[in-house]
Design a protein around this motif. Structure first.
Motif, PDB file in Angstrom:
ATOM      1  N   MET A   1       0.843  -1.193   0.000  1.00 52.59           N
ATOM      2  CA  MET A   1       0.000   0.000   0.000  1.00 52.59           C
ATOM      3  C   MET A   1       0.876   1.240   0.000  1.00 52.59           C
ATOM      4  SD  MET A   1      -2.859   1.231   2.794  1.00 52.59           S
ATOM      5  CE  MET A   1      -4.039  -0.025   2.340  1.00 52.59           C
ATOM      6  N   THR A   2       0.552   2.202  -0.844  1.00 55.40           N
ATOM      7  CA  THR A   2       1.332   3.430  -0.895  1.00 55.40           C
ATOM      8  C   THR A   2       0.902   4.377   0.222  1.00 55.40           C
ATOM      9  OG1 THR A   2      -0.201   4.624  -2.332  1.00 55.40           O
ATOM     10  CG2 THR A   2       1.485   3.245  -3.404  1.00 55.40           C
ATOM     11  N   VAL A   3       1.717   5.400   0.424  1.00 50.95           N
ATOM     12  CA  VAL A   3       1.384   6.453   1.386  1.00 50.95           C
ATOM     13  C   VAL A   3       0.054   7.090   1.029  1.00 50.95           C
ATOM     14  CG1 VAL A   3       2.047   8.773   2.103  1.00 50.95           C
ATOM     15  CG2 VAL A   3       3.746   6.925   2.133  1.00 50.95           C
ATOM     16  N   ALA A   4      -0.150   7.380  -0.240  1.00 47.85           N
ATOM     17  CA  ALA A   4      -1.403   8.014  -0.670  1.00 47.85           C
ATOM     18  C   ALA A   4      -2.596   7.124  -0.351  1.00 47.85           C
ATOM     19  CB  ALA A   4      -1.353   8.319  -2.161  1.00 47.85           C
ATOM     20  N   ASP A   5      -2.476   5.821  -0.603  1.00 45.78           N
ATOM     21  CA  ASP A   5      -3.562   4.891  -0.299  1.00 45.78           C
ATOM     22  C   ASP A   5      -3.850   4.855   1.204  1.00 45.78           C
ATOM     23  OD1 ASP A   5      -3.799   4.188  -2.967  1.00 45.78           O
ATOM     24  OD2 ASP A   5      -2.415   2.488  -2.782  1.00 45.78           O
ATOM     25  N   ALA A   6      -2.786   4.814   1.992  1.00 44.66           N
ATOM     26  CA  ALA A   6      -2.950   4.726   3.441  1.00 44.66           C
ATOM     27  C   ALA A   6      -3.607   5.987   3.998  1.00 44.66           C
ATOM     28  CB  ALA A   6      -1.594   4.495   4.101  1.00 44.66           C
ATOM     29  N   ILE A   7      -3.227   7.135   3.465  1.00 43.94           N
ATOM     30  CA  ILE A   7      -3.846   8.389   3.910  1.00 43.94           C
ATOM     31  C   ILE A   7      -5.326   8.412   3.546  1.00 43.94           C
ATOM     32  CG2 ILE A   7      -3.921  10.880   3.490  1.00 43.94           C
ATOM     33  CD1 ILE A   7      -0.874  10.817   3.269  1.00 43.94           C
ATOM     34  N   ARG A   8      -5.650   7.963   2.342  1.00 42.43           N
ATOM     35  CA  ARG A   8      -7.050   7.934   1.914  1.00 42.43           C
ATOM     36  C   ARG A   8      -7.886   7.049   2.828  1.00 42.43           C
ATOM     37  NH1 ARG A   8      -6.873   4.888  -2.818  1.00 42.43           N
ATOM     38  NH2 ARG A   8      -7.204   3.163  -1.365  1.00 42.43           N
ATOM     39  N   ASP A   9      -7.367   5.867   3.126  1.00 41.70           N
ATOM     40  CA  ASP A   9      -8.105   4.938   3.972  1.00 41.70           C
ATOM     41  C   ASP A   9      -8.222   5.473   5.401  1.00 41.70           C
ATOM     42  OD1 ASP A   9      -8.228   3.340   1.762  1.00 41.70           O
ATOM     43  OD2 ASP A   9      -6.794   1.841   2.489  1.00 41.70           O
ATOM     44  N   ALA A  10      -7.160   6.075   5.893  1.00 39.10           N
ATOM     45  CA  ALA A  10      -7.188   6.622   7.253  1.00 39.10           C
ATOM     46  C   ALA A  10      -8.184   7.768   7.362  1.00 39.10           C
ATOM     47  CB  ALA A  10      -5.796   7.092   7.663  1.00 39.10           C
ATOM     48  N   ALA A  11      -8.236   8.615   6.357  1.00 37.96           N
ATOM     49  CA  ALA A  11      -9.179   9.734   6.373  1.00 37.96           C
ATOM     50  C   ALA A  11     -10.611   9.218   6.426  1.00 37.96           C
ATOM     51  CB  ALA A  11      -8.964  10.621   5.156  1.00 37.96           C
ATOM     52  N   ALA A  12     -10.898   8.145   5.711  1.00 37.83           N
ATOM     53  CA  ALA A  12     -12.246   7.566   5.732  1.00 37.83           C
ATOM     54  C   ALA A  12     -12.577   7.028   7.121  1.00 37.83           C
ATOM     55  CB  ALA A  12     -12.349   6.464   4.688  1.00 37.83           C
ATOM     56  N   VAL A  13     -11.606   6.389   7.756  1.00 37.20           N
ATOM     57  CA  VAL A  13     -11.810   5.842   9.096  1.00 37.20           C
ATOM     58  C   VAL A  13     -12.004   6.958  10.119  1.00 37.20           C
ATOM     59  CG1 VAL A  13     -10.650   4.619  10.970  1.00 37.20           C
ATOM     60  CG2 VAL A  13     -10.615   3.674   8.661  1.00 37.20           C
ATOM     61  N   LEU A  14     -11.212   8.021  10.000  1.00 36.84           N
ATOM     62  CA  LEU A  14     -11.227   9.093  10.993  1.00 36.84           C
ATOM     63  C   LEU A  14     -12.388  10.058  10.813  1.00 36.84           C
ATOM     64  CD1 LEU A  14      -7.413   9.952  11.199  1.00 36.84           C
ATOM     65  CD2 LEU A  14      -8.781   8.601  12.805  1.00 36.84           C
ATOM     66  N   ALA A  15     -13.126   9.939   9.736  1.00 36.32           N
ATOM     67  CA  ALA A  15     -14.240  10.863   9.497  1.00 36.32           C
ATOM     68  C   ALA A  15     -15.273  10.793  10.611  1.00 36.32           C
ATOM     69  CB  ALA A  15     -14.888  10.563   8.150  1.00 36.32           C
ATOM     70  N   ALA A  16     -15.386   9.653  11.273  1.00 34.58           N
ATOM     71  CA  ALA A  16     -16.331   9.521  12.377  1.00 34.58           C
ATOM     72  C   ALA A  16     -15.810  10.139  13.663  1.00 34.58           C
ATOM     73  CB  ALA A  16     -16.641   8.042  12.616  1.00 34.58           C
ATOM     74  N   THR A  17     -14.521  10.443  13.708  1.00 36.32           N
ATOM     75  CA  THR A  17     -13.884  10.970  14.919  1.00 36.32           C
ATOM     76  C   THR A  17     -13.563  12.445  14.817  1.00 36.32           C
ATOM     77  OG1 THR A  17     -12.884   8.824  15.379  1.00 36.32           O
ATOM     78  CG2 THR A  17     -11.860  10.731  16.420  1.00 36.32           C
ATOM     79  N   SER A  18     -13.234  12.903  13.620  1.00 40.05           N
ATOM     80  CA  SER A  18     -12.656  14.225  13.452  1.00 40.05           C
ATOM     81  C   SER A  18     -13.298  14.977  12.296  1.00 40.05           C
ATOM     82  CB  SER A  18     -11.147  14.095  13.202  1.00 40.05           C
ATOM     83  OG  SER A  18     -10.573  15.332  12.844  1.00 40.05           O
ATOM     84  N   ASP A  19     -13.438  16.282  12.483  1.00 36.70           N
ATOM     85  CA  ASP A  19     -13.908  17.150  11.396  1.00 36.70           C
ATOM     86  C   ASP A  19     -12.786  17.480  10.421  1.00 36.70           C
ATOM     87  OD1 ASP A  19     -16.453  17.249  12.488  1.00 36.70           O
ATOM     88  OD2 ASP A  19     -16.013  19.030  13.691  1.00 36.70           O
ATOM     89  N   THR A  20     -11.572  17.121  10.768  1.00 38.39           N
ATOM     90  CA  THR A  20     -10.409  17.396   9.917  1.00 38.39           C
ATOM     91  C   THR A  20      -9.689  16.078   9.609  1.00 38.39           C
ATOM     92  OG1 THR A  20      -9.064  17.860  11.891  1.00 38.39           O
ATOM     93  CG2 THR A  20     -10.120  19.742  10.792  1.00 38.39           C
ATOM     94  N   ALA A  21     -10.458  15.083   9.198  1.00 37.35           N
ATOM     95  CA  ALA A  21      -9.923  13.724   9.067  1.00 37.35           C
ATOM     96  C   ALA A  21      -8.760  13.647   8.083  1.00 37.35           C
ATOM     97  CB  ALA A  21     -11.038  12.771   8.639  1.00 37.35           C
ATOM     98  N   ARG A  22      -8.883  14.283   6.930  1.00 32.35           N
ATOM     99  CA  ARG A  22      -7.808  14.213   5.933  1.00 32.35           C
ATOM    100  C   ARG A  22      -6.545  14.895   6.459  1.00 32.35           C
ATOM    101  NH1 ARG A  22      -6.256  11.875   0.845  1.00 32.35           N
ATOM    102  NH2 ARG A  22      -4.409  13.060   0.259  1.00 32.35           N
ATOM    103  N   LEU A  23      -6.696  16.067   7.058  1.00 32.14           N
ATOM    104  CA  LEU A  23      -5.542  16.764   7.622  1.00 32.14           C
ATOM    105  C   LEU A  23      -4.898  15.927   8.721  1.00 32.14           C
ATOM    106  CD1 LEU A  23      -3.740  19.257   7.986  1.00 32.14           C
ATOM    107  CD2 LEU A  23      -5.507  20.194   9.494  1.00 32.14           C
ATOM    108  N   ASP A  24      -5.714  15.358   9.606  1.00 30.74           N
ATOM    109  CA  ASP A  24      -5.171  14.512  10.668  1.00 30.74           C
ATOM    110  C   ASP A  24      -4.351  13.364  10.076  1.00 30.74           C
ATOM    111  OD1 ASP A  24      -6.637  16.129  12.315  1.00 30.74           O
ATOM    112  OD2 ASP A  24      -8.045  14.582  12.968  1.00 30.74           O
ATOM    113  N   ALA A  25      -4.885  12.716   9.048  1.00 33.12           N
ATOM    114  CA  ALA A  25      -4.188  11.589   8.438  1.00 33.12           C
ATOM    115  C   ALA A  25      -2.853  12.033   7.843  1.00 33.12           C
ATOM    116  CB  ALA A  25      -5.066  10.939   7.373  1.00 33.12           C
ATOM    117  N   GLU A  26      -2.830  13.177   7.197  1.00 34.36           N
ATOM    118  CA  GLU A  26      -1.590  13.671   6.604  1.00 34.36           C
ATOM    119  C   GLU A  26      -0.561  14.012   7.678  1.00 34.36           C
ATOM    120  OE1 GLU A  26      -3.664  15.606   2.595  1.00 34.36           O
ATOM    121  OE2 GLU A  26      -2.826  16.920   4.144  1.00 34.36           O
TER     122      GLU A  26
END
Length: 298
Positions: A1-26
């Motif tokens: 899995m690439t970094v980009a893939d991992a960030i995408r998946d993490a952002a989807a997971v964190l959307a239930a926890t954070s309003d800034t899920a993509r930023l948090d993942a990055e």
């Protein structure tokens, strides 16, 4: 899995926890790779994802603040180490630093001696000292663990020679006797959250309760500290006190009972954020500092 893939998946997971899920993942990915977020986005998105990233995401899933996970938070353009022993510095508190740098306590053009009450990470004191190169200061806290973080930040920022730290509690008699006052500037961000306030889990569960809560109205620490401020100030000195958005009138009344006049500074959202307190007749030339955020004289 690439970094980009991992960030995408993490952002989807964190959307239930954070309003800034993509930023948090990055930010978490940059920390896992040991690079800046800019470097991550420019150079590392196609690289393999590091094995430690999933554990960081799991910590964020249970509402642990990103700043605690990575161990750092920027404040007033400066990097501060943080831990669960201290509150995470927030951008709204930069209003207090701006007001302090603009206060010009009489008779000197700029403050020489600064006291920070409840220093935590040292963010307020060290940001002010960074902007006032002729000044020295003391930060006090009732938490030895917090003071260790503040001392480390002073060393990291090259300010250890001008910043001292002391274990002290303004609820205790004689707490300020050994601090070497009076002071040109007194900074304070005391606990001011109501005990039953509706807080995000990342705050209520993870940040230190002793630095947050101050009774049913959030005013308990103001009732103790504000009456002591005149005795801490040098002639013409200024106290800058952070407040909750609905506490301006109550804290202004406490200041008036202590013989002080208050000027209100608002944050970028237009909310009451900081009271600038002076003793009438001691400040010489009156100054009002608009800061572009709105002021009001009480």
């Amino acid at each position: 899995m690439t970094v980009a893939d991992a960030i995408r998946d993490a952002a989807a997971v964190l959307a239930a926890t954070s309003d800034t899920a993509r930023l948090d993942a990055e930010v978490l990915m940059a920390h896992a790779l040991g690079v800046t977020r800019s470097e991550l986005l420019l150079r590392h998105m196609r690289n393999p994802a590091p094995p430690g990233f999933a554990a960081l995401v799991a910590r964020r899933q249970v509402h642990e603040p990103v700043a605690y996970i990575v161990g750092e938070q920027e404040f007033f353009g400066l990097p501060f180490r943080v831990s669960p022993a201290v509150l995470i510095p927030r951008g709204d508190s930069e209003v207090l630093v701006e007001a302090a740098l603009a206060a010009h306590p009489a008779p000197e053009p700029d403050a020489k001696r600064v006291l920070d009450c409840g220093t935590g990470s040292g963010a307020l004191l060290l940001a002010v000292l960074h902007g006032l190169p002729q000044a020295s200061g003391t930060g006090i806290d009732r938490s030895a663990d917090a003071l260790a973080v503040a001392q480390d930040n002073a060393a990291r920022l090259g300010l250890a020679g001008r910043a001292a730290f002391a274990l002290a509690d303004w609820h205790q008699p004689g707490w300020a006797d050994s601090l070497g006052g009076p002071f040109d500037l007194v900074l304070a961000n005391p606990p001011y959250v109501e005990d039953d306030a509706d807080l995000a889990p990342s705050v209520r569960v993870h940040e230190p309760a002793g630095a947050l809560f101050a009774g049913a109205e959030g005013l308990d620490d103001y009732r103790v500290l504000v009456p002591q401020l005149p005795g801490l100030l040098a002639p013409g000195g200024v106290a800058l006190v952070e407040i909750g958005h609905a506490q301006a009138d109550a804290v202004t009344a406490l200041a008036a009972q202590a013989g002080m006049e208050a000027t209100l500074h608002r944050d970028l959202g237009g909310r009451a954020r900081v009271l600038e307190l002076r003793v009438p007749g001691m400040q010489g030339l009156e100054r009002k500092i608009p800061l572009g955020k709105g002021t009001a004289t009480a």
